[in-house]
Design a protein around this motif. Sequence first.
Motif, PDB file in Angstrom:
ATOM      1  N   ASP A 344      11.425 -17.584  12.567  1.00 43.00           N
ATOM      2  CA  ASP A 344      11.408 -16.461  11.630  1.00 43.00           C
ATOM      3  C   ASP A 344      10.780 -15.191  12.194  1.00 43.00           C
ATOM      4  O   ASP A 344      10.744 -14.174  11.523  1.00 43.00           O
ATOM      5  CB  ASP A 344      10.727 -16.878  10.311  1.00 43.00           C
ATOM      6  CG  ASP A 344       9.363 -17.527  10.553  1.00 43.00           C
ATOM      7  OD1 ASP A 344       8.982 -17.693  11.739  1.00 43.00           O
ATOM      8  OD2 ASP A 344       8.680 -17.864   9.573  1.00 43.00           O
ATOM      9  N   ARG A 345      10.278 -15.234  13.415  1.00 44.90           N
ATOM     10  CA  ARG A 345       9.792 -13.995  14.029  1.00 44.90           C
ATOM     11  C   ARG A 345      10.939 -13.137  14.566  1.00 44.90           C
ATOM     12  O   ARG A 345      10.768 -11.962  14.848  1.00 44.90           O
ATOM     13  CB  ARG A 345       8.895 -14.308  15.227  1.00 44.90           C
ATOM     14  CG  ARG A 345       7.486 -14.668  14.892  1.00 44.90           C
ATOM     15  CD  ARG A 345       6.773 -15.026  16.170  1.00 44.90           C
ATOM     16  NE  ARG A 345       7.543 -16.028  16.916  1.00 44.90           N
ATOM     17  CZ  ARG A 345       7.179 -16.519  18.095  1.00 44.90           C
ATOM     18  NH1 ARG A 345       6.076 -16.096  18.678  1.00 44.90           N
ATOM     19  NH2 ARG A 345       7.912 -17.426  18.703  1.00 44.90           N
ATOM     20  N   ASN A 347      14.161 -11.013  14.991  1.00 46.11           N
ATOM     21  CA  ASN A 347      15.059 -10.145  14.246  1.00 46.11           C
ATOM     22  C   ASN A 347      16.449 -10.308  14.839  1.00 46.11           C
ATOM     23  O   ASN A 347      16.663 -10.144  16.044  1.00 46.11           O
ATOM     24  CB  ASN A 347      14.608  -8.694  14.357  1.00 46.11           C
ATOM     25  CG  ASN A 347      15.496  -7.810  13.512  1.00 46.11           C
ATOM     26  OD1 ASN A 347      16.660  -7.608  13.854  1.00 46.11           O
ATOM     27  ND2 ASN A 347      14.965  -7.313  12.415  1.00 46.11           N
ATOM     28  N   GLU A 350      18.053  -7.450  16.835  1.00 45.47           N
ATOM     29  CA  GLU A 350      17.544  -7.327  18.203  1.00 45.47           C
ATOM     30  C   GLU A 350      18.090  -8.459  19.083  1.00 45.47           C
ATOM     31  O   GLU A 350      18.429  -8.248  20.248  1.00 45.47           O
ATOM     32  CB  GLU A 350      16.017  -7.316  18.176  1.00 45.47           C
ATOM     33  CG  GLU A 350      15.521  -5.985  17.602  1.00 45.47           C
ATOM     34  CD  GLU A 350      14.086  -6.025  17.084  1.00 45.47           C
ATOM     35  OE1 GLU A 350      13.347  -6.973  17.403  1.00 45.47           O
ATOM     36  OE2 GLU A 350      13.722  -5.085  16.358  1.00 45.47           O
ATOM     37  N   GLU A 430      20.361  -8.733   6.953  1.00 47.70           N
ATOM     38  CA  GLU A 430      19.380  -8.315   7.947  1.00 47.70           C
ATOM     39  C   GLU A 430      19.843  -7.037   8.668  1.00 47.70           C
ATOM     40  O   GLU A 430      19.031  -6.179   9.019  1.00 47.70           O
ATOM     41  CB  GLU A 430      19.174  -9.438   8.947  1.00 47.70           C
ATOM     42  CG  GLU A 430      17.884  -9.293   9.699  1.00 47.70           C
ATOM     43  CD  GLU A 430      17.342 -10.631  10.182  1.00 47.70           C
ATOM     44  OE1 GLU A 430      16.864 -10.666  11.319  1.00 47.70           O
ATOM     45  OE2 GLU A 430      17.414 -11.632   9.443  1.00 47.70           O
ATOM     46  N   TYR A 434      17.873  -3.603   8.377  1.00 42.67           N
ATOM     47  CA  TYR A 434      17.428  -2.965   9.608  1.00 42.67           C
ATOM     48  C   TYR A 434      17.640  -1.457   9.527  1.00 42.67           C
ATOM     49  O   TYR A 434      16.779  -0.660   9.915  1.00 42.67           O
ATOM     50  CB  TYR A 434      18.201  -3.536  10.796  1.00 42.67           C
ATOM     51  CG  TYR A 434      17.480  -3.362  12.108  1.00 42.67           C
ATOM     52  CD1 TYR A 434      16.526  -4.303  12.498  1.00 42.67           C
ATOM     53  CD2 TYR A 434      17.719  -2.275  12.944  1.00 42.67           C
ATOM     54  CE1 TYR A 434      15.849  -4.166  13.693  1.00 42.67           C
ATOM     55  CE2 TYR A 434      17.038  -2.132  14.135  1.00 42.67           C
ATOM     56  CZ  TYR A 434      16.108  -3.083  14.509  1.00 42.67           C
ATOM     57  OH  TYR A 434      15.435  -2.942  15.676  1.00 42.67           O
ATOM     58  N   LYS A 438      14.053   0.146   9.688  1.00 37.16           N
ATOM     59  CA  LYS A 438      13.674   0.420  11.070  1.00 37.16           C
ATOM     60  C   LYS A 438      14.236   1.736  11.583  1.00 37.16           C
ATOM     61  O   LYS A 438      14.219   1.994  12.773  1.00 37.16           O
ATOM     62  CB  LYS A 438      14.161  -0.716  11.982  1.00 37.16           C
ATOM     63  CG  LYS A 438      13.593  -2.073  11.639  1.00 37.16           C
ATOM     64  CD  LYS A 438      12.479  -2.446  12.587  1.00 37.16           C
ATOM     65  CE  LYS A 438      11.832  -3.745  12.170  1.00 37.16           C
ATOM     66  NZ  LYS A 438      12.058  -4.822  13.077  1.00 37.16           N
TER      67      LYS A 438
END
Lengths: 450, 564
Positions: A344-345, A347, A350, A430, A434, A438
Amino acid sequence: MPHPLERRVIFQHIDEPGYSPDLACYLRQGGYAVLRKSVQRPPAELIDEVKRSGLRGRGGAGFLCGLKWNLVDRKSGKPIYLIVNADESEPGTFKDRYIIHQDPHQLIEGIMISCYANNVKQAYIYIRGEFPHGARILETAIAEARAANFVGPNICGGAYSCEIYVHRGAGAYICGEETGLIESLEGKRPYPRIKPPFFPAVLGLYQCPTIVNNVETLCHVKHIADIGGGAYAGIGTPNNTGTRLIGVSGHVQRPGYFEFESGKITLGRLLHEVCGGPLPGRKFKAIIPGGSSSKILRCDERFKIKQKDGTVLDWGYEDIPLDFDSFAACGTMGGSGGVIVMDDRVNLVEALGNLNAFYAHESCGQCTPCREGSLWMKKITARMVHGEARVEDGELLKNVADQIAGRTVCPFGEACSWPTQSFVQKFGDEFKAYAETKRQPRPVDALTLV
Amino acid sequence: MTQPAQTDLITVTIDGREIAVPKGTNMIEAARLLGIDIPHYCYHPKLSVAGNCRMCLVEMGMLAFDPATKQPVMDPASGKQKVNWMPKPVIACFTNAAPGLHIRTNTPLVRECREGVMEFLLINHPLDCPICDQAGECKLQEQATAYGRGYSRFIEQKNVKPKRTLLGPRVMLDDERCVLCSRCIRFSKEVAKDDVLGFVDRGSYSTLTCYPGRRLENNYSLNTVDICPVGALTSVDFRFKMRVWFLKQTPSIDTESSVGVNTTVWSREGVIYRITPRRNDAVNDTWMPDSGRELYKQVRAENRLTAALAAGQSATLDAALAAAAELLKSAASAVAVVGSGRSSVDEQFLTRKLAAALKAPAWIVGRAGEGDGILLSTDRNPNTRGALVTGLIKALPGPQLGELAAAIDAGKVTTVLAVNEDLAAAGLTAAQLAKVRVIYLGTHANATSAAAQVVLPALTVFEKSGAFINQQFRLQKFVTAVPGPAGVSDDLATLARLLVAVGGPKLGETATTLWPALAAEIPALASVSFAGIPDEGLPLDSKPWAGLRFGEGASLHFQPAAAT
Ligand SMILES: Cc1cc2nc3c(=O)[nH]c(=O)nc-3n(C[C@H](O)[C@H](O)[C@H](O)COP(=O)(O)O)c2cc1C
Ligand code: SF4
Ligand code: FES
């Protein structure tokens, strides 16, 4: 020490204390006995054993080895070549290298039996350029085997002769694709050939019938010749026979390489029991099960598997047996056996950016959709990662990938679009999030990242 | 590359329409026969198939048969045999006719494929057509109109590549425009037999280049410019000189050798800008030598003869013709005629008539060069066969006018009519030239025109119409592309009028009016009219000359007769 759930056949001696890659060691373990035995048998009988074994290729596609050998054009009057695909470049895949580094004679014995069975007089090992040490080990092992009459003229004192040559690649993933490999072996740019008509079995190396098999596949042939196709088919599960080498990388407690009977253990047992589960305080989020090209699985996803008898199985990722057919039923593939685990760390935008950079770098550039599409996808994810994500980028990415898959010269088209298609399909939120969280607009000139 | 035999035809179905095509025909060509256009970039009918652009993707299906009974499976709805359509599209350029083959070129999937490829080709393309030299004959531009989205979804930075790389003396590369179709690479290797081009780097950064230490400088290099579907390869000579849509195209023939390469002359307002090959599958396919493309420069050369001269003074054509006739008639039977293998068939016919009227012997000047085995033969006259067919000569010419020189030395020849040939270049010494009186009909000033008593200006091949007979005994015509210099009359008219002036018969002064006489007199040309010569030429009966030892070796579509 191998895990108790493992069944080591190919990896029997890998990491075994005192086991060395030299011929003397191999002979002490009974090496080349199967070759000696095999060259006494009619070649057709060996092909039948392989057919009976149900062996499926371990290079990625899981193509039936016996069927592949059967397709070889034996009437052309041209020589038949065998090529050992040792290009092992699919991200997440690390299995063939251990055979090459630690047990090269097992591979050589498998090659020689396969060559004998198919009346091949010349075999090539095409080894990945980044494996210089492996190439040296193979050269040494072949020289030893030649001196001991297991390679070269009059093998084991009989009438059959066959040479093996090692050819080093120059660092391109596409050289793992069998027809790209053949072009490269011929000294050209590895532009994959158009199939049809250039099926290696008919028009392969130097336009002669050619067998291309993965390193692991050929090692299995040795064991099939040893115990018989029928006995081998008893290992694993029907249609997914024998053992499989699996490499697990990413966010598990104990990553590594293993060997299991096909279909006998599940992805859940692999990750939780064998690999010790997620890192402390973490949860599994996504799994790429068969090398970077296979479609990603969500760890909270349910798979409805229709059985032949009409019943429907309801699986989570942990219920999927490690075999070709089960992964296919879940919409992905067992591929090269490289399992990549993300917790779960990670992304996913990425992570995809990382994969897209790889595929854009490795596209050979021959055909338009893959050449332009792979770089475009990379540019989009790179831009997203660098603070310029837009809400519509996920949709655009998927659309670009859809314009590649199924329209290219070689399966790299699928290999480079499946990650994007599946990441966006399964983690669409996600990608949207993002863009919303982000996004850090930057001056335009900072965007020159690609 | 080979032409399929016209035998065994195979019926395929394209968009529901059936067509029978020779075995080996691919679906781009088959569709073309039905008037259906399958867009493509990398495919070229005269090169090997690369299958890399993916623009020609179509849907493919095969007639359905029951695997058990091998009986056709019928579709109850249509009453016809069912077609099993494949889920993935296939490339038409590499899909050859097979019994029961069906393709669809007009489905949503096919359209989507084309739009996808177009979008991909355009994302890194400069899209600056207004300043691109290819505009107007750019496949990318044409197909963007048909299959482009009309807007761009690409907001990233485009790839940057070299804009001006000289691959050789005549070919310039703009890498950003290149669509990596590999046509130029395949041409160099397969046709020019000069494997000099290749790609370096990978993926979208792939770049066309010459092999280290090599240049694209073979005599066929400009064909790569012709087949480049975009503005990546341009001709150093032609680039940025003229927009192609202003140019008029005229069919012509390359006069460099007896191959008779078919060409197109591109001109505007009387000025030629370039020469390109014209497809003729029996002669030059779609190719021509670079050297032949330069020939238009002779039209405006400094030493062009543009006015008649008599006794060193400029004269009207009538006065010059009268002076010429006077000289010729007064020489009684001491006249010699030097005709040319560069003159057209009808001019050679008139030259022969002049020789007959003057009771003069006639020669032509042989011209030999190295044959390249492709499209330049050893016979560097375009029309040696014409001189034979028209009866101007009986034997093959030598490079030197030895017999004429001897006759001059012996005083047997006092007057020479030279048509399109420089006598000095053909071996006559200055002393020999000074000894005779010369009437010269030609295009450019040279030693002969300088020595001549009468000079009659002539037209280049670009300024007149006529026909040549090539090494295959194929009669091929060329047509006026640009007008000649003001006041210069057509060579046929000049020769016909001179013929009358020396007491010969009155014959036609234009190709159209003269050809009936050729047809009537020359068996090989019986029933041929000038207008009736087809664009691809007309093969003539070569048997009467089978005994001659022609010098040409094999070239693209020519095999010399087996030596006997
Ligand atoms: C892009 C691409 C890369 C590949 N790389 C490899 C590789 O590194 N090693 C390998 O064995 N097979 C690789 N393959 C699969 C080969 O094309 C081929 O199917 C395989 O070597 C056949 O062997 P097998 O039948 O024993 O599996 C790759 C395929 C593709 C499309
Ligand atoms: S799909 Fe990609 S890797 Fe395969 S031939 Fe086309 S450009 Fe090359
Ligand atoms: S024309 Fe380029 S792939 Fe068919």
